[in-house]
Design an enzyme around this catalytic site. Structure first.
Site, PDB file in Angstrom:
ATOM      1  N   LYS A   1      42.437  40.562  52.449  1.00 17.97           N
ATOM      2  CA  LYS A   1      43.196  41.142  51.331  1.00 17.97           C
ATOM      3  C   LYS A   1      44.650  40.755  51.465  1.00 17.97           C
ATOM      4  O   LYS A   1      45.124  40.464  52.570  1.00 17.97           O
ATOM      5  CB  LYS A   1      43.097  42.671  51.358  1.00 17.97           C
ATOM      6  CG  LYS A   1      43.343  43.314  50.005  1.00 17.97           C
ATOM      7  CD  LYS A   1      42.084  43.255  49.176  1.00 17.97           C
ATOM      8  CE  LYS A   1      42.219  43.946  47.849  1.00 17.97           C
ATOM      9  NZ  LYS A   1      40.881  44.211  47.287  1.00 17.97           N
TER      10      LYS A   1
ATOM     11  N   ASP B   1      43.623  41.414  42.093  1.00 22.48           N
ATOM     12  CA  ASP B   1      43.391  42.823  42.402  1.00 22.48           C
ATOM     13  C   ASP B   1      44.333  43.618  41.484  1.00 22.48           C
ATOM     14  O   ASP B   1      44.702  43.105  40.419  1.00 22.48           O
ATOM     15  CB  ASP B   1      43.643  43.079  43.900  1.00 22.48           C
ATOM     16  CG  ASP B   1      43.064  44.407  44.385  1.00 22.48           C
ATOM     17  OD1 ASP B   1      41.847  44.502  44.552  1.00 22.48           O
ATOM     18  OD2 ASP B   1      43.837  45.373  44.571  1.00 22.48           O
TER      19      ASP B   1
HETATM   20  N1  GLU Z   1      40.009  42.505  44.183  1.00 24.79           N
HETATM   21  C1  GLU Z   1      38.599  42.576  43.954  1.00 24.79           C
HETATM   22  C2  GLU Z   1      37.944  43.530  44.940  1.00 24.79           C
HETATM   23  O1  GLU Z   1      38.583  44.407  45.479  1.00 24.79           O
HETATM   24  C3  GLU Z   1      37.954  41.204  43.910  1.00 24.79           C
HETATM   25  C4  GLU Z   1      38.051  40.390  45.155  1.00 24.79           C
HETATM   26  C5  GLU Z   1      37.559  38.963  44.996  1.00 24.79           C
HETATM   27  O2  GLU Z   1      37.074  38.606  43.946  1.00 24.79           O
HETATM   28  O3  GLU Z   1      37.710  38.227  45.984  1.00 24.79           O
HETATM   29  O4  GLU Z   1      36.767  43.491  45.154  1.00 24.79           O
END
Ligand code: GLU
Length: 407
Positions: A101, A141
């Site tokens: 993240k 996100d």
């Molecule tokens: N931000 C989204 C999540 O928390 C998607 C993450 C992604 O597609 O890599 O799942």
């Protein structure tokens, strides 16, 4: 502390598994954790420094994967928790990734478009050392979107000297984005709801907290399916309309006025009031820690769907379970987003692009399978759905850790 909550969930689930010592040890700390400054020349000529982060939590099952969040509340602790949850989430939905993240502590609404572009390119100018198509793959996100991903993929491609679409997902279609990715988080959650209503009877009254990408698409999908959206909220406030909102009108109002409570004839509500409304399905699509031990007993929704990451604390989880609520936890309910990100990455690597129908069909198959596997563990072991999803994920991470035989 969000990371502490994540660790509590892990501890609870571990009691129902037989992890090897290596897995337990590897899950204690992130593989890599990177904090950096991003200097940006603002429109007024002054230099401003923002704080950026990228955490790769665990890569036992593949390259790390997870979004980048722009929010004034972003901290390293939060990014670490979100990276940990991505590790679990990718294992629940069974895609070949670990978890990561990223984030920037910023209120993006206060920046001009030019400042936002410099900030996003600045993030990549630092983070390119840690990300990569087979190493760590970011995505959108909270408060990040396709345009931001486009600037970042351009920056990365410039730095490494070759067009590298597979370094980031959630891109615009013109740059190798996948059809269906923009609404995949909500669609995956919707498929979970459709499975859940086959296991027990629920009415059609829905409350949705949060009207960003996930919440608004969920409102659309449920409204199209004959559900009544009686209440919605965004960061500005909540709105109630007992007869149900017209989705088209609601999204138009949000677009033009910037807030859902500008909907004509609605009753304004606080976030707290909205969460406590009597309904069949309560969708949590905003931020962390909104249902805690303070208000869990007052939650009247029968089914709770976590489209946000971490909206319910571990203490609240126990109260909701005791009160007979059916929970579809974040690591399952919102895994459709990362699942279609995986499809996007596969398409980028193949250089061959799928029809929207094919993407959604593949997503449906994944969601149905893993929802039912989780439900099976929940029923058999008599544990809540979150713990069941952890048990499923931990088993998969454990197997990969054992097979890799890290020395
Ligand atoms: N931000 C989204 C999540 O928390 C998607 C993450 C992604 O597609 O890599 O799942």
């Amino acid at each position: 502390m969000v990371f502490e909550n994540a660790q509590k969930q892990l501890e609870k689930a571990k009691k129902h598994t037989h992890l090897v010592q290596e897995t337990e040890e590897m899950l204690k700390y992130p593989v890599e954790s990177f904090s950096f400054s991003i200097p940006v020349r603002m429109d007024d000529g002054k230099l401003k420094v923002f704080e950026g982060f990228r955490v790769r939590y665990n890569d036992a099952r593949g390259p790390t994967k997870g979004g980048i969040r722009y929010h004034p509340g972003v901290t390293l602790d939060e990014v670490k928790a979100l990276a940990f949850w991505m590790t679990i989430k990718c294992a629940v939905i069974n895609i070949p990734y670990g978890g990561g993240k990223g984030g920037i502590t910023v209120d993006p609404h206060k920046l001009s478009k030019a400042e936002l572009e410099k900030l996003s390119r600045g993030w990549m100018r630092k983070a390119y050392r840690i990300v990569g198509p087979d190493r760590d793959i970011p995505a959108p996100d909270v408060y990040t979107n396709g345009q931001i991903m486009a600037w970042m993929v351009d920056e990365y491609s410039t730095i490494v000297g070759q067009y590298s679409p597979a370094v980031i997902t959630g891109k615009p279609i013109s740059l190798g984005g996948s059809l269906g990715r923009s609404y995949a988080t909500a669609l995956g959650g919707y498929y979970c709801v459709k499975e859940a209503v086959q296991k027990a009877t629920y009415g059609k009254k829905v409350v949705i907290q949060g009207f960003g990408n996930a919440g608004s698409h969920m409102a659309r999908l449920l409204a199209e399916d004959g559900y009544t959206i009686i209440a919605v909220s965004d960061s500005k406030g909540g709105a109630l309309l007992e007869n149900g909102f017209d989705y088209g009108k609601l999204s138009e109002i949000k677009e033009n006025e910037g807030r859902v409570d500008a909907y004509p004839g609605c009753k304004k509500l606080s976030q707290e009031q909205l969460l406590e409304l009597d309904c069949d399905i309560l969708v949590l699509a905003a931020l962390e820690n909104v249902v805690t031990d303070k208000n869990a007993d007052k939650i009247n929704g029968k089914m709770i769907v976590e489209l946000a990451n971490g909206p319910v604390t571990p203490e609240a989880d126990d109260i909701l379970y005791k009160n007979g609520k059916f929970m579809i936890p974040d690591i399952l309910a919102n895994s459709g987003g990362v699942c279609v990100s995986y499809f996007e990455w596969v398409q980028n690597k193949q250089g061959y692009y799928w029809e929207e129908e094919e993407v959604n069909k593949k997503l449906h198959a994944k969601m149905v399978k893993e929802f039912n596997t989780t439900f099976g563990i929940h029923s058999k072991k008599k544990i809540d759905m979150r713990t069941a999803a952890y048990v499923l994920a931990l088993g998969r991470i454990d197997e990969a850790t054992k097979d890799r035989a890290i020395y």
